[in-house]
Design an enzyme around this catalytic site. Structure first.
Site, mmCIF file in Angstrom:
data_model
loop_
_atom_site.group_PDB
_atom_site.id
_atom_site.type_symbol
_atom_site.label_atom_id
_atom_site.label_comp_id
_atom_site.label_asym_id
_atom_site.label_seq_id
_atom_site.Cartn_x
_atom_site.Cartn_y
_atom_site.Cartn_z
ATOM 1 C CD1 TRP A 143 -2.706 1.542 0.556
ATOM 2 C CD2 TRP A 143 -1.991 1.859 2.662
ATOM 3 N NE1 TRP A 143 -3.447 2.561 1.116
ATOM 4 C CE2 TRP A 143 -3.018 2.774 2.400
ATOM 5 C CE3 TRP A 143 -1.384 1.870 3.919
ATOM 6 C CZ2 TRP A 143 -3.460 3.700 3.341
ATOM 7 C CZ3 TRP A 143 -1.819 2.773 4.856
ATOM 8 C CH2 TRP A 143 -2.853 3.677 4.566
ATOM 9 C CG ASP A 191 -1.601 -2.320 7.729
ATOM 10 O OD1 ASP A 191 -2.706 -2.270 8.309
ATOM 11 O OD2 ASP A 191 -1.303 -1.563 6.790
ATOM 12 C CE LYS A 237 -9.964 -0.327 3.394
ATOM 13 N NZ LYS A 237 -9.243 0.069 2.239
HETATM 14 N N1 PLP Z 1 -3.258 -0.653 5.361
HETATM 15 C C1 PLP Z 1 -3.574 -1.201 4.186
HETATM 16 C C2 PLP Z 1 -2.793 -2.355 3.695
HETATM 17 C C3 PLP Z 1 -4.633 -0.677 3.439
HETATM 18 O O1 PLP Z 1 -4.935 -1.241 2.265
HETATM 19 C C4 PLP Z 1 -5.355 0.421 3.940
HETATM 20 C C5 PLP Z 1 -6.434 1.015 3.157
HETATM 21 O O2 PLP Z 1 -6.523 0.949 1.960
HETATM 22 C C6 PLP Z 1 -4.985 0.936 5.185
HETATM 23 C C7 PLP Z 1 -3.934 0.376 5.865
HETATM 24 C C8 PLP Z 1 -5.629 2.103 5.855
HETATM 25 O O3 PLP Z 1 -6.966 2.256 5.769
HETATM 26 P P1 PLP Z 1 -7.755 3.128 6.823
HETATM 27 O O4 PLP Z 1 -6.854 4.204 7.317
HETATM 28 O O5 PLP Z 1 -8.904 3.667 6.047
HETATM 29 O O6 PLP Z 1 -8.170 2.190 7.898
#
Ligand code: PLP
Length: 399
Positions: free
Chosen positions: A131, A212, A248
Site C-alpha cells: 500500500w 497491518d 473495510k
Molecule cells: N493498510 C492497508 C494495507 C490498506 O490497504 C489500507 C487502506 O486501503 C490501510 C492500511 C488504511 O486504511 P484506513 O486508514 O482507512 O483504515
C-alpha cells in the site's frame, strides 16, 4: 508577494487520479476498478445492517463528549480480542498496550512515531509492492525503510524465497511490516506453512513483527482464519505490534475507527508503553473520534450483533470470491491463451492482474475501464452486470 509563492504543488495521489478520469468519462457503461472500498452488485456503497442496528441502539445516548486520549477502553479491549483471540495469553496477562487510532492509517502513524522514539536505529522493512502510503507514513516519522521481496511476477504469487533471503539480512531489532491478510495490492498471502517459516526466521533473527490488518474477515470471510498469521506468531512467543482498521470489514471508512496495539513483556511494561502511545497521540490530535468506536463496541460486545456482523462480512467476501470465479471463467471461455488462475488464487479486495501499464491505458481509452497502472483490479468494482464486458476488454487488450 505571497507567503506561499514558493510552495510547489505535491504530486497527485495515483488513486485519486483514477477516480477523476473515471468521473470525467461520459460512457454510461464505464467501470471504476480503482476504488479501495466495497461496492455491492449494483456498484453502490454499503452500510451494513448490523451497523444500522448499532446506530439505532446508540441514538440519543450522551455521546458528544470527548473520549480520553487513548480512546474508548471497551472498544480497545474488544478489538485486541478480535485480533489476538478471546483467550489470548497476552491479554489475560495484561501484556497488551492499546489505544484507539484514526483507523489503519493512524495506527501505522503511531507505530512509526513510537519506533522513532523508542526503537532507535530500527528500520522498517516494507514488502515490495505495498500500500503506497506505508512509505509516506514511516518517512514522515523519520524512520529509515528497507524493502523486502514479496511478489513474483512470473507466478503472480509469493516470492517466499526472496522474502526469507531479504529478511535474513535485517539487523536484530528491525521491524518488519507484514500484511496480516489480503495483501494490498497483490492479493497474495503466505500459506500457513509459509507464515510459520517467516515467524521462525524472524524469531531467530530477533526481528519485531508489525501486522497491518486492514482486512480482517474480508479475505476468507472468516475473522478467525484471517487472523491466523498473527496467531502463529503469538504461538511462537513473539512480542508484536498490530494495526486494526474497521474501514473495510465494518464499512466504517469515513468514521476513522481503528486500534493500535503492542504486546509487551509484563503488565508493568504495558503501563509505560501505553502512556507513551498516549503521549504521542495527544499533541497530534488530542483524542480519537467517538461515533465509530461506539458502533464497534455495540457490535463486538453483543453476541447476537457480533454473529450478524460475521455473516455480513462473509457476505461481502463471498461476493468478491464469486466475482473472481466469474471473471476467470469468462476469460477462459473467450479462449484466452493466458493463464488467469491467479484471479481466483489471490484473495481479498484486490487482484494483481499482471497486465502492463500500456494495457491499463488501453482499457481506459478504448473501454472506459479504469484501474491503477500497476494492473491492480479492485474486485469490489466487479459485478454480475459488468463482468462480461470486463472479461472481453481484458481479452482484447492482452491478445
Ligand atoms: N493498510 C492497508 C494495507 C490498506 O490497504 C489500507 C487502506 O486501503 C490501510 C492500511 C488504511 O486504511 P484506513 O486508514 O482507512 O483504515
Amino acid at each position: 508577494h505571497s507567503w506561499f509563492a514558493d510552495v510547489p504543488t505535491a504530486p497527485k495521489d495515483p488513486i485519486l487520479g483514477i477516480t477523476e478520469a473515471y468521473l470525467a468519462n461520459t460512457r454510461p457503461d464505464k467501470i471504476n476498478l480503482g476504488v479501495g472500498a466495497y461496492r455491492d452488485d449494483d456498484s453502490k456503497p454499503v452500510v451494513l445492517n448490523v451497523v444500522r442496528e448499532a446506530e439505532s441502539r446508540i441514538a440519543g445516548a450522551n455521546f458528544m463528549e470527548y473520549l480520553p486520549i487513548g480512546g474508548l477502553k471497551a472498544f480497545n479491549d474488544l478489538s485486541v480480542k478480535l485480533a489476538f483471540g478471546e483467550d489470548a495469553e497476552c491479554i489475560k496477562e495484561g501484556r497488551v498496550a492499546a489505544v484507539q487510532s484514526l483507523s489503519g492509517t493512524g495506527s501505522c502513524r503511531l507505530m512509526a512515531e513510537f519506533m522513532a522514539r523508542y526503537m532507535p536505529g530500527a528500520k522498517i522493512w516494507i514488502p515490495k509492492p505495498t500500500w503506497s502510503n506505508h512509505h509516506n507514513i514511516w518517512k514522515d516519522a523519520g524512520v529509515k525503510e528497507a524493502i523486502y521481496k514479496y511478489y513474483k511476477p512470473e507466478t503472480r504469487g509469493l516470492d517466499q524465497e526472496g522474502l526469507l533471503e531479504d529478511l535474513s539480512t535485517a539487523q536484530p531489532g528491525d521491524v518488519v511490516l507484514l500484511h496480516a491478510c489480503a495483501h494490498n495490492p497483490t492479493g497474495v498471502d503466505p500459506t500457513v506453512e509459509q507464515w510459520q517459516e517467516i515467524s521462525t526466521l524472524m524469531k531467530e533473527k530477533k526481528l519485531f513483527p508489525f501486522f497491518d490488518m486492514a482486512y480482517q474477515g474480508f479475505a476468507s470471510g472468516d475473522c478467525t482464519r484471517d487472523a491466523q498469521a498473527i496467531r502463529t506468531f503469538l504461538k511462537d512467543g513473539h512480542q508484536l505490534g498490530c494495526s486494526q482498521s474497521y474501514a473495510k470489514n465494518m464499512g466504517l471508512y469515513g468514521q476513522r475507527t481503528g486500534c493500535f496495539s503492542l504486546i509487551t513483556a509484563s503488565a508493568q511494561e504495558t503501563t509505560s508503553v501505553e502512556s507513551q502511545m498516549k503521549a504521542i497521540a495527544r499533541p497530534m490530535y488530542s483524542n480519537p473520534p467517538l461515533h465509530g468506536a461506539l458502533l464497534v463496541k455495540e457490535i463486538l460486545g453483543d453476541a447476537a450483533l457480533k454473529q450478524q456482523w460475521y455473516e455480513e462480512v462473509k457476505g461481502m467476501a463471498d461476493r468478491i470470491i464469486t466475482m473472481r470465479a466469474l471473471l476467470r471463467k469468462n476469460l477462459e471461455a473467450l479462449g484466452s491463451p493466458l493463464p488467469w488462475k491467479h484471479i481466483t488464487e489471490q484473495i481479498g479486495m484486490f487482484c494483481f492482474s499482471g497486465i502492463s501499464p500500456e494495457q491499463v491505458d488501453r482499457l481506459a481509452q478504448e473501454h472506459a475501464i479504469f484501474m491503477t497502472r500497476n494492473g491492480r483490479i479492485s474486485m469490489a468494482g466487479v459485478t454480475t452486470k459488468n463482468v462480461d464486458r470486463l472479461a472481453e476488454a481484458l481479452h482484447q487488450v492482452t491478445t
